[in-house]
Design a protein around this motif. Sequence first.
Motif, short mmCIF file in Angstrom:
data_model
loop_
_atom_site.label_atom_id
_atom_site.label_comp_id
_atom_site.label_asym_id
_atom_site.label_seq_id
_atom_site.Cartn_x
_atom_site.Cartn_y
_atom_site.Cartn_z
N ASP A 22 -9.23 -6.55 -36.68
CA ASP A 22 -9.39 -6.73 -35.25
C ASP A 22 -8.24 -7.54 -34.66
OD1 ASP A 22 -9.85 -9.36 -35.92
OD2 ASP A 22 -11.99 -9.30 -35.56
N ILE A 23 -8.32 -7.85 -33.36
CA ILE A 23 -7.21 -8.47 -32.65
C ILE A 23 -6.88 -9.85 -33.23
CG2 ILE A 23 -6.38 -9.28 -30.43
CD1 ILE A 23 -6.63 -6.25 -30.66
N ILE A 24 -7.88 -10.71 -33.43
CA ILE A 24 -7.61 -12.04 -33.97
C ILE A 24 -7.08 -11.94 -35.39
CG2 ILE A 24 -8.64 -14.24 -34.61
CD1 ILE A 24 -10.53 -13.99 -32.26
N ALA A 81 -9.72 -11.14 -22.00
CA ALA A 81 -9.23 -9.90 -22.59
C ALA A 81 -10.06 -9.52 -23.82
CB ALA A 81 -7.76 -10.03 -22.96
N LEU A 82 -10.39 -10.50 -24.66
CA LEU A 82 -11.18 -10.24 -25.86
C LEU A 82 -12.61 -9.85 -25.52
CD1 LEU A 82 -9.96 -13.21 -28.09
CD2 LEU A 82 -9.34 -10.80 -28.34
N ASP A 83 -13.05 -10.22 -24.32
CA ASP A 83 -14.42 -9.94 -23.90
C ASP A 83 -14.51 -8.74 -22.97
OD1 ASP A 83 -17.16 -10.78 -24.15
OD2 ASP A 83 -17.07 -11.53 -22.09
N ASP A 84 -13.38 -8.11 -22.70
CA ASP A 84 -13.33 -6.96 -21.79
C ASP A 84 -13.22 -5.69 -22.62
OD1 ASP A 84 -12.21 -4.83 -20.13
OD2 ASP A 84 -11.87 -6.38 -18.61
N PRO A 85 -14.27 -4.87 -22.70
CA PRO A 85 -14.24 -3.69 -23.58
C PRO A 85 -13.06 -2.75 -23.31
CG PRO A 85 -16.46 -4.08 -22.77
CD PRO A 85 -15.56 -5.00 -22.00
N ALA A 86 -12.68 -2.58 -22.06
CA ALA A 86 -11.60 -1.66 -21.73
C ALA A 86 -10.25 -2.20 -22.22
CB ALA A 86 -11.55 -1.42 -20.23
N ILE A 87 -9.96 -3.45 -21.92
CA ILE A 87 -8.68 -4.03 -22.33
C ILE A 87 -8.65 -4.22 -23.84
CG2 ILE A 87 -7.14 -6.00 -22.06
CD1 ILE A 87 -7.47 -4.10 -19.61
N LEU A 88 -9.77 -4.59 -24.42
CA LEU A 88 -9.82 -4.74 -25.88
C LEU A 88 -9.56 -3.41 -26.57
CD1 LEU A 88 -10.31 -6.68 -28.22
CD2 LEU A 88 -12.76 -6.16 -28.05
N ALA A 89 -10.07 -2.33 -26.00
CA ALA A 89 -9.84 -1.00 -26.58
C ALA A 89 -8.36 -0.66 -26.57
CB ALA A 89 -10.63 0.05 -25.80
N ALA A 90 -7.68 -0.98 -25.46
CA ALA A 90 -6.25 -0.70 -25.37
C ALA A 90 -5.45 -1.57 -26.34
CB ALA A 90 -5.77 -0.92 -23.94
N LEU A 91 -5.77 -2.85 -26.41
CA LEU A 91 -5.08 -3.75 -27.34
C LEU A 91 -5.25 -3.28 -28.77
CD1 LEU A 91 -6.01 -7.20 -25.76
CD2 LEU A 91 -3.68 -6.34 -26.09
N GLN A 120 -2.23 -2.23 -31.35
CA GLN A 120 -1.98 -2.97 -32.58
C GLN A 120 -2.24 -2.12 -33.82
OE1 GLN A 120 -2.50 -7.48 -30.87
NE2 GLN A 120 -3.62 -6.92 -32.69
N ARG A 121 -3.15 -1.17 -33.75
CA ARG A 121 -3.40 -0.31 -34.91
C ARG A 121 -2.43 0.86 -34.99
NH1 ARG A 121 -10.06 0.19 -34.99
NH2 ARG A 121 -10.46 -1.98 -35.60
N GLU A 122 -1.89 1.29 -33.85
CA GLU A 122 -1.04 2.47 -33.84
C GLU A 122 0.26 2.19 -33.07
OE1 GLU A 122 -3.26 5.99 -32.59
OE2 GLU A 122 -5.11 4.86 -32.94
N PRO A 123 1.07 1.26 -33.54
CA PRO A 123 2.31 0.94 -32.80
C PRO A 123 3.31 2.10 -32.78
CG PRO A 123 2.30 -0.15 -34.93
CD PRO A 123 0.92 0.42 -34.74
N PHE A 162 -4.87 -5.37 -17.25
CA PHE A 162 -4.18 -5.73 -18.50
C PHE A 162 -3.17 -6.84 -18.24
CE2 PHE A 162 -1.20 -5.58 -21.93
CZ PHE A 162 -1.88 -5.05 -23.02
N THR A 163 -2.35 -6.69 -17.21
CA THR A 163 -1.33 -7.69 -16.90
C THR A 163 -1.96 -9.03 -16.55
OG1 THR A 163 0.14 -5.94 -16.11
CG2 THR A 163 0.64 -8.21 -15.43
N GLU A 164 -3.04 -8.99 -15.82
CA GLU A 164 -3.73 -10.23 -15.40
C GLU A 164 -4.29 -10.98 -16.60
OE1 GLU A 164 -7.76 -11.56 -12.95
OE2 GLU A 164 -6.92 -9.56 -12.64
N LEU A 165 -4.92 -10.27 -17.54
CA LEU A 165 -5.59 -10.93 -18.65
C LEU A 165 -4.66 -11.24 -19.82
CD1 LEU A 165 -9.00 -9.00 -18.77
CD2 LEU A 165 -8.40 -11.09 -17.53
#
Length: 303
Positions: A2-4, A188-198, A202-205, A229-232
Amino acid sequence: MDIIGEAIAAMRAGRPTSARCSLRAPWGMRFPAMGGAGFHVILEGAAWMLPPGDASPIRLNVGDVVFVSHGRSHALVDDPASPQFPMGGVAAEDIPDGDGPRTSMLCGSYYLDQVRPHPLFAALPEVIHLPARAAPEPGVRSIVELLGTEMDSRQPGTSAAVPALLDLLLLYVVRTWYRKQSGGWASALDDPAILAALTRIQREPAAQWTVAGLAEHAGLSRATFARRFTELVGEPPLTYLTWWRMTKAGQLLTRGDQPLSAIARQVGYRSEFAFSKAFKREFSLSPTDYRRRRRAEVQMVDA
């Protein structure tokens, strides 16, 4: 991962180190600045932490965890007025102490690349204090108890168990802190949409991402996604994509012997020339020079 987890992996530059100290008051330890992050866990008794800068002393009790995110110099003492013994290559048994109440603690460090920190780590405060009395996440309490047991028992496998537990402790410290925050990366970590994009970045650079393509995965319109995305995250999606690609490239250069052409493909560049140009723009070094320098630095850390 995951992201962390990815953020920790991207910054790791060696195994965590730790040592158990058992001292009687009066005592004091001054820890020098380091290229990573430090931590202290109180296993018995109590202590005071003197944070970096002019911040107020922090009282530490049994079960408390304190994390020094950016590796700045700090002190640990039985009393804020006690003299401080300079640490740095000093064995625990060489620290002068007295005949007063005993404090036992686990002190150590994580070798993390602070030159190019992941934004998740860059946003952390200088000091994170997780007091046991505040009923932190159960995982933190369990890890502290297991660390104490392993350090006391010294059974077969302790040398493997302790670094693994320290890795878990780092993960839980960062996770626990972000769960208590709002705005920025916490949101960002709590936002399903932004987390999905992140996660996709990170998994498919190597994927040929566009803002529209990432917005589609996030389930948002292009404009709404780009703005949120830019805001968070603190930077536009494609800027973060480039940062992550170069970070992954740095990892691959440091930790393996793959040719530049293979690394280029893994981080989304169709030619070695394009990759090398982008890499030098980011690091002010060619990939070959970066590989040579970073390997020498890692060897010094592991020595």
